[in-house]
Enzyme design. Structure first.
Site, PDB file in Angstrom:
ATOM      1  N   TYR A 137      -9.039 -21.412 -21.838  1.00 17.91           N
ATOM      2  CA  TYR A 137     -10.088 -22.270 -21.273  1.00 17.91           C
ATOM      3  C   TYR A 137     -10.753 -23.029 -22.406  1.00 17.91           C
ATOM      4  O   TYR A 137     -11.514 -22.463 -23.185  1.00 17.91           O
ATOM      5  CB  TYR A 137     -11.091 -21.410 -20.502  1.00 17.91           C
ATOM      6  CG  TYR A 137     -12.201 -22.175 -19.810  1.00 17.91           C
ATOM      7  CD1 TYR A 137     -12.159 -23.556 -19.638  1.00 17.91           C
ATOM      8  CD2 TYR A 137     -13.308 -21.496 -19.307  1.00 17.91           C
ATOM      9  CE1 TYR A 137     -13.177 -24.242 -18.999  1.00 17.91           C
ATOM     10  CE2 TYR A 137     -14.333 -22.171 -18.652  1.00 17.91           C
ATOM     11  CZ  TYR A 137     -14.263 -23.541 -18.512  1.00 17.91           C
ATOM     12  OH  TYR A 137     -15.281 -24.219 -17.872  1.00 17.91           O
ATOM     13  N   LYS A 166      -6.778 -24.474 -19.119  1.00 19.18           N
ATOM     14  CA  LYS A 166      -7.775 -25.222 -18.358  1.00 19.18           C
ATOM     15  C   LYS A 166      -8.428 -26.155 -19.362  1.00 19.18           C
ATOM     16  O   LYS A 166      -9.234 -25.742 -20.189  1.00 19.18           O
ATOM     17  CB  LYS A 166      -8.804 -24.285 -17.727  1.00 19.18           C
ATOM     18  CG  LYS A 166      -9.921 -25.029 -16.982  1.00 19.18           C
ATOM     19  CD  LYS A 166     -10.976 -24.073 -16.442  1.00 19.18           C
ATOM     20  CE  LYS A 166     -12.111 -24.830 -15.746  1.00 19.18           C
ATOM     21  NZ  LYS A 166     -13.172 -23.916 -15.245  1.00 19.18           N
TER      22      LYS A 166
END
Length: 297
Positions: A137, A166
């Site tokens: 992330y 992400k």
């Protein structure tokens, strides 16, 4: 499961609380059922939208168990399990795995601003400790530092279970580099609802979405329309949703989306400090948009 299943519409799931701020397990189960009925591909509990900084380890495990129990084998459960201490991040990831997570979302180390090699070693330790997919992330706006595309691609090449990123840097050049040079097993997801349409058109694999809490079927449809090449319909749907995308961040996430879900009758409007309820002027604006979209009457 294969790494290729890290794609499509993933919801950054809110954590519902009761008035005493304990976890509302009944509401949590209802939310999972809502996503089962709406075509959501991946459930992500215990992330930023789930107020993970305010959850203790036991609460995180309980949430993951409930979400997995309710989802069964119908929706992938990829739990948030990251922090800026590598040893603790490994521990959180292993505990999430034990609680039933089928993949983990691990936020880039924040505050201590590691070097690119520090980022690499952080995720290396996590990947080597796990037998399930790891989603990196990258969110510089919250962490204070960016994981370079070169570092992400190096990790993806070196570890088969580093399955996705992400990417929430808003850096189009970095996104294009990731999409162009990634290995076959590696998925690139956007973390920005406002970028779903252009991101998918560039060859992205999906989104980890805040708005999917409110409009999961529409987020799934938007992704599908772009994948099918139906850009005129995708643009129309995106234009319909774009104000909601913006209003979900009129105050700190997840405050607006939890307020919206409370109006929709799905959860109580309860937060854990230091988050507070929205200002009344912002509530009015968001409520009007929910009415316009037909989400409330």
């Amino acid at each position: 499961m294969s790494n290729t299943s890290i794609s499509g519409s993933a919801v950054a799931l809110v954590t519902p609380f009761r008035q005493d701020t304990s976890i509302d397990t009944d509401a949590l189960r209802r939310l999972v059922q809502f996503h089962l009925a709406s075509g959501t591909d991946i459930l992500i509990p215990c992330g930023t939208t789930g107020e993970s900084p305010t959850l203790c380890q036991e609460e995180q495990a309980a949430i993951i168990r409930i979400v997995k129990e309710e989802a069964g084998n119908h929706i992938l459960v990829a739990a948030g399990a990251g922090t800026n201490d590598t040893r603790k991040a490994v521990e959180l990831a292993l505990n999430a795995r034990k609680a039933g997570a089928e993949a983990i979302l691990s936020v880039a180390p924040y505050y201590n601003k590691p070097s690119q090699e520090g980022f690499y070693q952080h995720y290396r330790h996590i990947a080597e400790a796990l037998d399930i997919p790891v989603i990196i992330y990258n969110v510089p706006g919250r962490t204070g530092s960016n994981i370079a595309a070169e570092t992400i691609l190096r990790l993806a090449s070196d570890f088969q279970n580093i399955a996705a990123v992400k990417e929430a840097s808003d850096n189009i050049g970095q996104i294009m580099e990731l999409l162009a040079d990634r290995p076959d097993h590696f998925s690139v997801l956007t973390g920005e609802d406002t970028l779903i349409l252009p991101f998918m058109a560039m060859g992205g694999d999906g989104v980890i979405s805040v708005a999917a809490n409110q409009v999961p079927a529409e987020i799934k449809q938007l992704i599908t329309l772009v994948q099918e090449g139906n850009l005129p319909e995708a643009r129309r749907l995106n234009n319909r949703l774009r104000k909601l995308f913006r209003l979900n961040f009129i105050e700190s996430n997840p405050v607006p989306v939890k307020y919206a879900l409370s109006l929709m009758g799905m959860i109580e409007e309860v937060y854990r400090l230091p988050l507070l309820a929205m200002e009344e002027k912002h509530k009015k604006i968001l409520k009007q948009e929910l009415e316009t979209l037909g989400l409330i009457s």
